[in-house]
Motif scaffolding. Sequence first.
Motif, short mmCIF file in Angstrom:
data_model
loop_
_atom_site.label_atom_id
_atom_site.label_comp_id
_atom_site.label_asym_id
_atom_site.label_seq_id
_atom_site.Cartn_x
_atom_site.Cartn_y
_atom_site.Cartn_z
N GLU A 154 -5.88 -56.48 -31.62
CA GLU A 154 -5.21 -57.00 -32.88
C GLU A 154 -6.09 -58.30 -33.22
N PHE A 155 -6.15 -59.22 -32.25
CA PHE A 155 -6.90 -60.39 -32.11
C PHE A 155 -8.31 -60.07 -32.79
N GLU A 156 -9.02 -59.13 -31.91
CA GLU A 156 -10.32 -58.68 -32.12
C GLU A 156 -10.55 -58.13 -33.77
N ARG A 157 -9.53 -57.49 -34.13
CA ARG A 157 -9.48 -56.79 -35.44
C ARG A 157 -9.27 -58.01 -36.54
N LYS A 158 -8.39 -58.74 -36.30
CA LYS A 158 -8.15 -59.71 -37.23
C LYS A 158 -9.29 -60.64 -37.51
N ALA A 159 -10.13 -61.24 -36.35
CA ALA A 159 -11.31 -61.91 -36.42
C ALA A 159 -12.37 -61.43 -37.40
N LYS A 160 -12.56 -59.99 -36.95
CA LYS A 160 -13.82 -59.42 -37.69
C LYS A 160 -13.12 -59.28 -39.27
N GLU A 161 -12.04 -59.30 -39.51
CA GLU A 161 -11.73 -58.97 -40.97
C GLU A 161 -11.86 -60.52 -41.48
N LYS A 162 -11.78 -61.50 -40.71
CA LYS A 162 -11.79 -62.73 -41.36
C LYS A 162 -13.54 -63.27 -41.29
N GLY A 163 -14.16 -62.64 -40.59
CA GLY A 163 -15.60 -63.03 -40.47
C GLY A 163 -15.74 -64.06 -39.43
N VAL A 164 -14.79 -64.03 -38.51
CA VAL A 164 -14.91 -65.00 -37.20
C VAL A 164 -15.59 -64.29 -36.13
N ASN A 165 -16.59 -65.04 -35.38
CA ASN A 165 -17.40 -64.41 -34.43
C ASN A 165 -16.48 -64.42 -33.28
N PHE A 166 -16.09 -63.50 -32.64
CA PHE A 166 -15.26 -63.38 -31.38
C PHE A 166 -16.02 -63.03 -30.32
N LEU A 167 -16.27 -64.12 -29.69
CA LEU A 167 -16.99 -63.96 -28.34
C LEU A 167 -16.50 -63.76 -26.92
N LEU A 168 -16.62 -62.60 -26.22
CA LEU A 168 -16.18 -62.21 -25.08
C LEU A 168 -17.10 -62.17 -23.95
N PRO A 169 -17.02 -62.42 -22.87
CA PRO A 169 -18.02 -62.17 -21.90
C PRO A 169 -18.68 -60.99 -21.67
N VAL A 170 -19.99 -61.04 -21.35
CA VAL A 170 -20.56 -59.63 -21.29
C VAL A 170 -21.00 -59.54 -19.76
N ASP A 171 -21.06 -60.46 -18.99
CA ASP A 171 -20.94 -60.25 -17.51
C ASP A 171 -20.24 -61.14 -16.95
N VAL A 172 -19.63 -60.77 -15.56
CA VAL A 172 -18.86 -61.67 -15.02
C VAL A 172 -19.19 -61.80 -13.29
N VAL A 173 -18.79 -62.66 -12.71
CA VAL A 173 -18.81 -63.04 -11.12
C VAL A 173 -17.54 -62.40 -10.69
N VAL A 174 -17.79 -61.51 -10.02
CA VAL A 174 -16.59 -60.90 -8.93
C VAL A 174 -16.69 -61.01 -7.62
N GLY A 175 -15.50 -61.06 -6.97
CA GLY A 175 -15.39 -61.79 -5.46
C GLY A 175 -14.45 -60.53 -4.79
N ASP A 176 -14.57 -60.50 -3.71
CA ASP A 176 -13.86 -59.36 -2.89
C ASP A 176 -12.68 -60.30 -2.17
N ASP A 177 -12.36 -61.44 -2.43
CA ASP A 177 -11.17 -62.38 -1.96
C ASP A 177 -11.12 -63.73 -2.72
N PHE A 178 -9.93 -64.13 -3.08
CA PHE A 178 -9.63 -65.28 -3.79
C PHE A 178 -9.83 -66.56 -2.66
#
Length: 350
Positions: A205-229
């Motif tokens: 819903e957040f993404e949909r609303k942002a699009k409706e209002k012309g807000v640029n909603f940026l999510l990560p495209v790549d991430v750093v993953v780990g096998d342990d915290f």
Amino acid sequence: IKYLTDRGAKVILASHLGRPKGQVVEEMRLTPAAARLSELLGKPVAKADEAIGDTVKAQISKLNDGDVLLLENVRFYAGEEKNDPELAKAFAELADLYVNDAFGAAHRAHASTEGIAHHLPAVSGLLMEKELDVLGKALNNPDRPFTAIVGGAKVKDKIAVIEKLIEIADNIIIGGGLSYTFFKAKGYEIGKSLVDNDRLELVQEFERKAKEKGVNFLLPVDVVVGDDFSASANAKIVDVDQIPADWEGFDIGPKTRELFAKTIAESKLVVWNGPMGVFELKPFEDGTKAVAEACAATAGYTVIGGGDSAAAVEKFHLGDKMDHISTGGGASLEFMEGKALPGVVALNDK
């Protein structure tokens, strides 16, 4: 404090430390704070072992103009966090005027932040004024493009602020643990990453609303993953739709850092609340560091929303490159959500 002492005021300081839960906890006494404050002020700071009562009143009666007295930790009193009217009255009996300069505690209605203001002329301090001015302008009359960066671990803590930002920001950058709920909502494998399964529809819903209002909603495209915290975890960089089932996302990746940095560089105002990853652990600090560096480098006005973001900026020694670092994590978040802060509402000079 200097402003008041320079003008001959007798200054009585009240503060809290930690969460002693209404009990006296020896290691939470404010004695070291008095010693450090006297170094910073270059003059002696007297210290009371209580925060109310006759002994304190006797100490106050001995103060000369321009002297400073620090009261004991106000949270040693059970009535403080309950905003007990009797305790508030006892605090008020010590002084003629009340100044609230604790923006970081302004979202709490406690005896020393809200209750006392009903008994004395109550005004905002210089830091409180700056916080309200800076954050108020960001909300009501932002320079544009206005970019809001929202990170941190939990979606539920940031719902209200994201909703508000969709109404006023030009760009919203999402990072940190809360981004994985967005990925899961898109049907991606997120492995062992943090997720809020009750809010999958809400984030869509957040993404949909942002699009409706012309807000640029940026999510990560790549991430750093780990096998342990842990600081010794194996780490690798993957695209957001390629997270292995038994790994966990802990930071934003290099492509994302570049994307976010470009948006920050083009902004006239940047407000940042919440880290991009587990910046306390070496393998997962680079995303938060990159965002901090981008905020330091931009010509735009940068507001760091206290809490973990402020801690990150300090960790990477970039504090002096930011325009405003808020002293209140929770308070700045609630203020940005549009909530009234009890400690501010109680003051006379709205």
